[in-house]
Design a protein around this motif. Sequence first.
Motif, PDB file in Angstrom:
ATOM      1  N   VAL A 110       5.374 -32.980 -14.723  1.00 53.18           N
ATOM      2  CA  VAL A 110       5.983 -32.893 -16.043  1.00 53.18           C
ATOM      3  C   VAL A 110       6.186 -31.425 -16.410  1.00 53.18           C
ATOM      4  O   VAL A 110       5.256 -30.615 -16.344  1.00 53.18           O
ATOM      5  CB  VAL A 110       5.097 -33.582 -17.096  1.00 53.18           C
ATOM      6  N   VAL A 111       7.395 -31.060 -16.784  1.00 51.57           N
ATOM      7  CA  VAL A 111       7.701 -29.693 -17.193  1.00 51.57           C
ATOM      8  C   VAL A 111       7.079 -29.438 -18.566  1.00 51.57           C
ATOM      9  O   VAL A 111       7.269 -30.238 -19.496  1.00 51.57           O
ATOM     10  CB  VAL A 111       9.223 -29.470 -17.252  1.00 51.57           C
ATOM     11  N   PRO A 112       6.330 -28.358 -18.738  1.00 57.70           N
ATOM     12  CA  PRO A 112       5.697 -28.088 -20.042  1.00 57.70           C
ATOM     13  C   PRO A 112       6.720 -27.983 -21.173  1.00 57.70           C
ATOM     14  O   PRO A 112       7.798 -27.404 -21.009  1.00 57.70           O
ATOM     15  CB  PRO A 112       4.984 -26.745 -19.811  1.00 57.70           C
ATOM     16  N   ASP A 113       6.376 -28.527 -22.322  1.00 56.66           N
ATOM     17  CA  ASP A 113       7.277 -28.500 -23.478  1.00 56.66           C
ATOM     18  C   ASP A 113       7.569 -27.070 -23.941  1.00 56.66           C
ATOM     19  O   ASP A 113       8.637 -26.803 -24.511  1.00 56.66           O
ATOM     20  CB  ASP A 113       6.670 -29.291 -24.643  1.00 56.66           C
ATOM     21  N   ASP A 114       6.614 -26.166 -23.722  1.00 54.58           N
ATOM     22  CA  ASP A 114       6.781 -24.797 -24.224  1.00 54.58           C
ATOM     23  C   ASP A 114       7.299 -23.836 -23.151  1.00 54.58           C
ATOM     24  O   ASP A 114       7.131 -22.619 -23.264  1.00 54.58           O
ATOM     25  CB  ASP A 114       5.449 -24.276 -24.778  1.00 54.58           C
ATOM     26  N   LEU A 115       7.941 -24.363 -22.098  1.00 49.28           N
ATOM     27  CA  LEU A 115       8.410 -23.509 -21.001  1.00 49.28           C
ATOM     28  C   LEU A 115       9.361 -22.423 -21.500  1.00 49.28           C
ATOM     29  O   LEU A 115       9.176 -21.235 -21.187  1.00 49.28           O
ATOM     30  CB  LEU A 115       9.100 -24.358 -19.933  1.00 49.28           C
ATOM     31  N   ASP A 116      10.376 -22.794 -22.287  1.00 46.37           N
ATOM     32  CA  ASP A 116      11.342 -21.804 -22.772  1.00 46.37           C
ATOM     33  C   ASP A 116      10.663 -20.745 -23.629  1.00 46.37           C
ATOM     34  O   ASP A 116      10.968 -19.550 -23.528  1.00 46.37           O
ATOM     35  CB  ASP A 116      12.442 -22.495 -23.572  1.00 46.37           C
TER      36      ASP A 116
END
Length: 415
Positions: A281-287
């Motif tokens: 799962v890609v972290p929600d806070d990646l950007d």
Amino acid sequence: MRQEYPFVSIVIPVYNGSNYLQAAIDCALSQTYPNVEVIVVNDGSRDDGATESIAQSYGEKIRYFEKVNGGVATALNRGIQEMRGEYFSWLSHDDLYTPDKIEKQVDALLQTQNRTSIVFSEYDQLDVDSGRVTPIRDSLSYSTEQLTNSVFPVVNNLIHGCSLLIHRTHFERVGTFDEKLITTQDYDLWFRMFRHQRLILVPEALVISRVHEEQGSRTLPQHERERSELYIHFMNELTEAEMASMYGSPYFFFYQMRNYCLETGLEPAARYAEHNFQSAVVPDDLDEKLTQFKNQIEQLSNGKARKIGIFGAGNYGLQLLQDLKVRRLQVDFFFDNNPSKWGLAINQVPCIEPATLGECKDQVLVIVAARMPETMVKQMSIKGYPHVYTKQQLDSEWLRTPPDHRLVPAIDGGR
């Protein structure tokens, strides 16, 4: 003996060790710490009695045992079986301790409230052929929090077994070295032993580790296969909470394992890690984290640098290029002292002479990519570059900033 001096057993396993054994025993007997025993376990040496003769010459100064040859794990286990000490300290017959190794580690231990904390230190590598000493200083690249995380040093291959001081109850808790393993018996045990335990780092070199052609990691054909299997085991066994404690998320953990296994030639483990990375799962806070990282890099020059240059177009530089690209930062050029590289495009990035930029030097952030960067940093300073950092100084930033998975190239080069 006073209570504050717990008894320590220094165990020296040896096989055909007549070239180095005497120095190892001497440094063990010369410890400034007053309460040690030295145990030498001869693992069936086949050198016409040379190893036995050296060990026997010490008489009652050491405890000496012989056994049928079975590998280093069997010799270490025999030493653990025979030890009388409260603590175990391994000394390979071809390595050395500093005189105060045990004293400094016991002092660090006794400053805590937990006598079963596992203590380790940094070390120096001595190349036997060249005589060159390379300091291994992980505390310059990683935070204390990372280095004392119960699994981070193990999965990142930061533990030198001879730097450890281990309370004997840990062997009672998880067992001893797996005698079926030929070259990874140490990290297999550290993984079982360290999880959920407290670690203490003494941030200085207390061990001198010799590097030479006779070492099993260089001569035994099963070494890479065993290591790859071990890393796949790590990835299967670690919980998501343990992964997050190291890298914030399983997504970032599997990316780091992918890179480490690629860099060290463990292709099956690297492919296994990549599969898990792409599935995570890609972290929600990646950007948000990538934006923070870009701002941190810009602040290194107080916002003055408009371009990024990497000094060093070797393996370190190529890894740094990848570290930056997958975090959405552009590298504008490589610097290198090798004239044969000037004018070439290396991974599509031009390579130039360090003295090229003239009046634009204050607009360039230079990151030195070398294992021993001090000379190159000095060189860039002399040439008038005001914004110079090393890859090691920024390593901790990589470990807090996950990559953009869309920019990570597939292992086979495609995407």
